[in-house]
Design an enzyme around this catalytic site. Structure first.
Site: not given
Length: 369
Positions: A298, A229, A226
């Site tokens: 996820d 990150e 993302n």
């Protein structure tokens, strides 16, 4: 690692919808191996009763407790919910939460390769939610309980030894690294070597979702960081600057030497970076208020892995992942997306004229017959 070459149909082609639907319905015959960190997501629900006289806090009337798989377990559940076959490998403890976690998996998740370890404690993330029966429940507080992380060197080594048998019969591999020390670049190398020994006409894609050490992984198929990150690992601030985003994506692509980088941007959608291809900016699917972003990453990597396993290009897989991500954030808690929900999203979003194409890379052409 090689995958099918991305072909970017021009916006508005009717061919795209049929192609994406064929990929979605092809999920049922694909098996995905998920190697990673298992987390127990606990949800405690209550109805707001009143404000406490002891402190300025709410008093909740307890309703129910639910434990759902988080981390690699959530990725596996999403593969199964999309009608794929999920093989899950990881470590859980011998405590009550671990036992409840193992019982909470989708029936399509093969848990026989999950190792139970005495003395190990599965991390538990407890979210307390309050609200009335007619109103959406909101998260009040989150409590993270101590885990057995980092895992022992022996556990990590044992998983590496099992890799050749784990990858057997799998069409894609997802590495879910939440920082326990179980998933490492050494494990990724073992996966690549084991796959190289298999006789398959189609390459097996290997995807990684690493929370803290993405730059340590190199030469895999793709990753799904993302924006925050990416900012952390590269030491830059992207914000809403398209030039900075472009530089960050290209730098990440260069440093990881992957076939593609799919950067998720929350409400700004996604950006797909591939070598010698223009960057594709994909707006977020759907409209309305986001209910919960818990576990959305996820869902994205599970869909991406299944799509690549079914023969999608990275571009096609990114489109399907964007649909899945847009659907799951409308649900509360650690949720999943079904195969039919994803197909319905493809059908409803047949107008693709809203995509934006960057100017970097060669001009796009139509599919060659």
């Amino acid at each position: 690692m090689l995958i099918a070459r991305s072909v970017h149909p021009l916006p508005g082609e009717a061919e795209r919808k049929e192609r994406l639907l064929n990929l979605v319905y092809g999920f049922s015959s694909r098996r995905v191996l998920i190697l990673g960190d298992l987390i127990a997501d606990e949800f405690i629900y209550g109805e707001v009763a009143r404000v406490s006289r002891e402190a300025p806090v709410l008093i909740l009337k307890y309703d129910a407790t639910e434990i759902l798989p988080g981390g690699a377990g959530n990725a596996a559940n999403n593969v199964a919910a999309l009608s794929g076959r999920a093989r899950l490998a990881g470590v859980v403890g011998d405590d009550a939460e671990s036992r409840r976690l193992l019982k909470s998996f989708h029936r399509g998740v093969d848990r026989r390769t999950v190792t139970g370890a005495k003395g190990f404690r599965t991390p538990v993330r407890t979210r307390i939610l309050g609200g009335g029966m007619q109103a959406g429940r909101q998260q009040v507080v989150r409590i993270d309980r101590e885990s057995g992380w980092p895992v022992s060197v022996e556990f990590a080594a044992a998983l590496i030894r099992r890799v050749p048998s784990l990858v057997e019969g799998c069409d894609a591999v997802v590495l879910s690294d939440y920082g326990s020390g179980l998933v490492t670049p050494k494990l990724a190398d073992a996966v690549r070597k084991a796959l190289a020994k298999r006789s398959r006409r189609r390459p097996v894609p290997v995807l990684v979702d690493s929370r803290y050490r993405l730059l340590d992984y190199s030469g895999l198929t793709t990753c799904t960081p993302n924006e925050s990150e990416v900012e952390q690992v590269l030491g830059i601030e992207i914000d809403d600057d398209p030039d900075t985003l472009e530089r960050a994506g290209r730098l990440l692509l260069e440093k990881t030497r992957m076939s593609g980088v799919l950067l998720t941007r929350g409400g700004r959608g996604m950006a797909l970076f591939e070598p010698k291809q223009p960057t594709v900016h994909i707006p977020i699917f759907g409209s309305g208020e986001v209910a919960d972003v818990t576990g959305a990453g996820d869902t994205v990597i599970a869909t991406l892995g299944l799509a690549l396993a079914a023969g999608a290009s990275l571009y096609e897989a990114a489109l399907l992942s964007n649909y899945a991500g847009g659907l799951v954030v409308k649900k509360r808690g650690t949720a999943t997306v079904s195969q039919q929900e994803l197909a319905d999203a493809v059908i409803s979003d047949h107008d693709t004229t809203v995509e934006n194409w960057s100017q970097e890379g060669p001009a796009q052409g139509r599919r060659q017959s």
